[in-house]
Scaffold this active site. Structure first.
Site, PDB file in Angstrom:
ATOM      1  N   LYS A 194     -52.194 -32.029 -13.129  1.00  0.00           N
ATOM      2  CA  LYS A 194     -50.755 -31.747 -13.269  1.00  0.00           C
ATOM      3  C   LYS A 194     -49.928 -32.658 -12.349  1.00  0.00           C
ATOM      4  O   LYS A 194     -50.482 -33.425 -11.573  1.00  0.00           O
ATOM      5  CB  LYS A 194     -50.484 -30.265 -12.998  1.00  0.00           C
TER       6      LYS A 194
HETATM    7  C1  LIG Z   1     -53.083 -26.491 -17.282  1.00  0.00           C
HETATM    8  C2  LIG Z   1     -52.401 -25.518 -18.164  1.00  0.00           C
HETATM    9  C3  LIG Z   1     -52.482 -24.139 -17.950  1.00  0.00           C
HETATM   10  C4  LIG Z   1     -53.432 -23.514 -16.976  1.00  0.00           C
HETATM   11  O1  LIG Z   1     -53.306 -23.962 -15.682  1.00  0.00           O
HETATM   12  P1  LIG Z   1     -54.445 -23.572 -14.615  1.00  0.00           P
HETATM   13  O2  LIG Z   1     -53.764 -23.789 -13.302  1.00  0.00           O
HETATM   14  O3  LIG Z   1     -55.568 -24.522 -14.857  1.00  0.00           O
HETATM   15  O4  LIG Z   1     -54.837 -22.181 -14.843  1.00  0.00           O
HETATM   16  C5  LIG Z   1     -51.716 -23.300 -18.722  1.00  0.00           C
HETATM   17  N1  LIG Z   1     -50.920 -23.779 -19.694  1.00  0.00           N
HETATM   18  C6  LIG Z   1     -50.834 -25.095 -19.951  1.00  0.00           C
HETATM   19  C7  LIG Z   1     -49.908 -25.555 -21.038  1.00  0.00           C
HETATM   20  C8  LIG Z   1     -51.590 -26.007 -19.215  1.00  0.00           C
HETATM   21  O5  LIG Z   1     -51.546 -27.300 -19.515  1.00  0.00           O
END
Ligand SMILES: *Cc1c(COP(=O)(O)O)cnc(C)c1O
Length: 396
Positions: A194
């Site tokens: 992210k």
């Molecule tokens: C990465 C992601 C998540 C989950 O994030 P985590 O921190 O890995 O639990 C949820 N929704 C979307 C759209 C994502 O890309």
């Protein structure tokens, strides 16, 4: 002109270019090492500082950190008492976590189809799917672009259904000049791919004080937190269970990495934007590969991902073959996302949904995320586009 074989070798002589890589500086490393040496590595003062810094950054009244965005969503499902008979409106074009949580809680996911060009749900489609059983509306800010929050909030308010924004891709995104996360309730992810990371981690932002309080209790065993605890950023040893909760607190080791990353979020996003503009320019002459469309509303893009739609007919190959050939040339790619309702468990659970989400299904076969991360050089974008051209000129 170089032969396909020669250009193949020239490209693959370079180190493998992954589609994402976290940007970790010496300052990030030093911050984590300091916590490791401090004698306090689990949740404590650093986590509180990260919550405060992130809350201030987006302008939200309340923020609470947990171990992942999935954990944050789980706690929200719990706080809203989601269970059998409840319907959750969300796209099938998303990460699997929200839909898994819906099913695990006994609720029914109701999939909203997406706009074919932006991969985001529309207010009209969400409105059409609302029923008396709808308990949550969970749209996704896709790839760093902003949802149509004006339209979605209007539907949510008119229908009296809570709106939870999945802002996992949207750290730094703005809608009409306002940071995503300031108003309403949203969850962010700090997974390594992210826009900023804590290793693993997530954050709730909300303007609902009661929800924030309930969330904080649920994230740590359901233990009560009184005013004294809040001021001292601790929890008294006498705290009692008010309801059974979970164990999703974010350790200071992770939080301090996020704090260090947050100071560079704007710079990292600006770098992503520079790279994205170069992709847009270079790909404008590649007919078989089309970048996602940009929404018409006023927004600031955080360029979490650079997603393209592969014209599989003109390219003469499937998206998976396109990805494999890029891999052979040393270029990593990803898929964000494979439609959930077409994956094995959901195909079997909800076979009636197959064929009902045309834009989702169309994109699920065609989308591909190209390398995009702050430590890439503009020359890496040139290399990716050259590899794409090479792959397309060597169709079988
Ligand atoms: C990465 C992601 C998540 C989950 O994030 P985590 O921190 O890995 O639990 C949820 N929704 C979307 C759209 C994502 O890309």
């Amino acid at each position: 002109m170089v032969s396909p074989q020669a250009s193949h070798q020239a490209v693959s002589a370079l180190p493998f270019l992954p589609f994402s890589r976290p940007s970790i500086t010496q300052a990030d490393i030093d911050a984590v090492v300091d916590v490791l040496r401090s004698g306090w590595i689990t949740t404590g003062p650093k986590c509180a500082v990260l919550e405060d810094a992130f809350r201030t950054r987006v302008g939200a009244p309340h923020a609470a950190a947990v171990t992942s965005a999935t954990a944050a969503m789980h706690l929200l499902f719990r706080a809203y008492g989601i269970g059998p008979g409840d319907e959750i409106i969300t796209p099938s074009m998303t990460w699997v976590s929200t839909v898994n949580l819906a099913v695990l809680s006994g609720a029914t996911p109701v999939f909203a189809d997406i706009d074919r060009d932006t991969l985001m749900v529309t207010a009209a489609e969400v409105d059409r799917l609302c029923t008396p059983r709808t308990r949550l509306i969970i749209p996704v800010h896709m790839a760093g672009a902003s949802l149509d929050l004006r339209g979605l909030r209007e539907v949510a308010v008119r229908r009296g259904i809570p709106l939870i924004e999945d802002a996992a891709h949207a750290a730094g995104t703005e809608f009409e000049g306002v940071p995503v996360g300031r108003d309403g309730t949203s969850i962010f992810s700090f997974h390594p791919i992210k826009n900023m990371t804590t290793g693993e981690g997530g954050m709730l932002c909300t303007d609902d004080a009661q929800l924030a309080e309930h969330f904080r209790r649920l994230r740590f065993h359901g233990l009560g937190v009184n005013a004294f605890d809040r001021e001292t950023l601790g929890r008294s040893p006498q705290a009692e269970v008010l309801e059974p909760g979970y164990k999703y607190n974010l350790p200071d080791m992770n939080a301090v990495l996020g704090l260090s990353q947050l100071t560079r979020l704007d710079a990292m996003n600006e770098r992503r934007a520079v790279l994205a503009r170069r992709y847009l320019e270079l790909l404008s002459t590649v007919d078989e590969v089309t970048p996602l469309g940009l929404p018409g509303w006023n927004m600031r893009h955080s360029w979490h991902l650079f997603i393209v739609q592969v014209d599989i007919d003109r390219a003469g190959m499937s998206r998976d073959e396109f990805m494999q050939r890029l891999k052979d040339l040393g270029i990593g790619t990803g898929i964000h996302f494979r439609a959930i309702h077409e994956q094995q468990y959901y195909r079997e659970l909800m076979p009636q949904t197959i064929g009902t989400l045309p834009n989702t299904e169309w994109n699920s076969r065609r989308i591909c995320s190209l390398p995009l991360f702050p430590d890439m050089e503009p020359g890496d974008v040139d290399r990716v586009v050259a590899a794409i051209k090479s792959v397309l000129s060597n169709k079988s």
